[in-house]
Scaffold this motif. Sequence first.
Motif, mmCIF file in Angstrom:
data_model
loop_
_atom_site.group_PDB
_atom_site.id
_atom_site.type_symbol
_atom_site.label_atom_id
_atom_site.label_comp_id
_atom_site.label_asym_id
_atom_site.label_seq_id
_atom_site.Cartn_x
_atom_site.Cartn_y
_atom_site.Cartn_z
ATOM 1 N N TYR A 91 -10.055 1.964 5.996
ATOM 2 C CA TYR A 91 -10.182 0.605 5.464
ATOM 3 C C TYR A 91 -10.231 -0.447 6.575
ATOM 4 C CZ TYR A 91 -8.865 2.978 1.165
ATOM 5 O OH TYR A 91 -8.821 3.832 0.105
ATOM 6 N N LEU A 148 0.840 -1.192 0.000
ATOM 7 C CA LEU A 148 0.000 0.000 0.000
ATOM 8 C C LEU A 148 0.879 1.246 0.000
ATOM 9 C CD1 LEU A 148 -2.521 -1.062 2.825
ATOM 10 C CD2 LEU A 148 -2.445 -1.807 0.428
ATOM 11 N N GLY A 149 0.763 2.058 -1.055
ATOM 12 C CA GLY A 149 1.549 3.271 -1.151
ATOM 13 C C GLY A 149 2.626 3.159 -2.212
ATOM 14 N N LEU A 166 1.637 3.510 4.175
ATOM 15 C CA LEU A 166 0.924 4.781 4.140
ATOM 16 C C LEU A 166 1.207 5.614 5.391
ATOM 17 C CD1 LEU A 166 -2.517 3.376 2.924
ATOM 18 C CD2 LEU A 166 -0.767 4.495 1.523
ATOM 19 N N ALA A 169 -3.820 7.290 7.176
ATOM 20 C CA ALA A 169 -4.240 7.166 5.786
ATOM 21 C C ALA A 169 -4.967 5.865 5.493
ATOM 22 C CB ALA A 169 -3.042 7.309 4.852
ATOM 23 N N VAL A 190 -2.421 2.105 -4.861
ATOM 24 C CA VAL A 190 -2.158 3.533 -4.691
ATOM 25 C C VAL A 190 -3.411 4.340 -5.009
ATOM 26 C CG1 VAL A 190 0.322 3.389 -5.146
ATOM 27 C CG2 VAL A 190 -1.265 3.656 -7.049
ATOM 28 N N ARG A 191 -3.464 5.548 -4.456
ATOM 29 C CA ARG A 191 -4.609 6.415 -4.738
ATOM 30 C C ARG A 191 -4.633 6.831 -6.204
ATOM 31 N NH1 ARG A 191 -3.143 8.382 0.347
ATOM 32 N NH2 ARG A 191 -4.724 8.118 1.949
ATOM 33 N N GLU A 192 -3.473 7.204 -6.717
ATOM 34 C CA GLU A 192 -3.371 7.662 -8.101
ATOM 35 C C GLU A 192 -2.381 6.768 -8.851
ATOM 36 O OE1 GLU A 192 -5.072 9.956 -9.571
ATOM 37 O OE2 GLU A 192 -6.127 10.762 -7.829
ATOM 38 N N PRO A 232 -6.044 0.468 -7.886
ATOM 39 C CA PRO A 232 -6.496 1.547 -7.001
ATOM 40 C C PRO A 232 -6.525 1.104 -5.544
ATOM 41 C CG PRO A 232 -7.963 1.296 -8.882
ATOM 42 C CD PRO A 232 -7.083 0.096 -8.871
ATOM 43 N N LEU A 233 -6.077 1.975 -4.666
ATOM 44 C CA LEU A 233 -6.096 1.701 -3.224
ATOM 45 C C LEU A 233 -7.515 1.469 -2.720
ATOM 46 C CD1 LEU A 233 -4.385 1.703 -0.547
ATOM 47 C CD2 LEU A 233 -4.944 4.140 -0.377
ATOM 48 N N ALA A 234 -8.472 2.119 -3.322
ATOM 49 C CA ALA A 234 -9.851 2.070 -2.831
ATOM 50 C C ALA A 234 -10.598 0.807 -3.231
ATOM 51 C CB ALA A 234 -10.613 3.294 -3.342
ATOM 52 N N ASP A 235 -9.949 -0.129 -3.931
ATOM 53 C CA ASP A 235 -10.613 -1.366 -4.349
ATOM 54 C C ASP A 235 -10.503 -2.417 -3.239
ATOM 55 O OD1 ASP A 235 -11.569 -3.668 -5.492
ATOM 56 O OD2 ASP A 235 -10.334 -3.548 -7.299
#
Length: 275
Positions: free
Chosen positions: A200, A125-126, A192, A196, A151-153, A175-178
């Motif tokens: 989650y 992550l990151g 992170l 951050a 990652v976020r982006e 994507p980090l949000a998945d």
Amino acid sequence: MPPRSAAVLGKPVGHSLSPVLHRAAYRALGLTGWRYTAIECDEPELAGLLDRSAEDVVGYSCTMPLKRQVLRVAASASPAATAIGAGNTLLRTPAGWHADNTDWIGIRDALAAASVPVSGRVAVLGAGGTAQAALAALAGGTAPRQVQVLVREPSRAAELLATAGRLALPVTVAPLADPEQWLAADLVIATLPPGAADSYAGLPFSNRQALLDAVYTPWPTPLAAAFAAAGAPVVSGAAMLLYQAARQVELMTGSAAPVEAMRAALRAAVPGCAA
């Protein structure tokens, strides 16, 4: 051995626990007269500081924002630091300052000490310097693994992908949000910043997973608590900090690091840190 000195460099650097760890090592090793201090230093100041260093300075630990600048000012660099693209250690040599990276060793040894296997599917992550070091800890070995960076982006993962290329480590970016990516991982390495990953912590983690969270204070983080509640092994960032410092001590003193003395000092300085 005559008295020597070392220091941790960074900006800000007042929060660093490196003095606690290195001074504990010097005491345990009987290195009377050795000193370890903390010095505020930003990227533009690093080269000048090295030029002005007293002759008794054996090396420096380097924290943010210096980890990439270390490679720019050093006369030479270890293969690990070169592959990672960042260093956290500068050593005085007859040929000039030599850059090294012990962050990846901190991650590797922290996982090994907790008997957490580095195999199967690993989610990092990151995409910062600690994530780059994590890739080095995952490279090599014989255990089969799939490495995914969350990652976020994804468009900002270029430096991380360059590190993976230098290490010949195949990675994919998602994507980090998945949440599916989090839950599919056998091992999650969270690099992170504090807070951050908190959002989650409500995911349904399982006891077939494991976590290394680079954050160590306050401990446990919400993410670490969620993994622990699921029965999953959890490794604190304090363990990573301990083992990377232990390798620095070895590089700077030439002696085996007194890990247990350093661990005791870290636990006294940060109660509950799970070092």
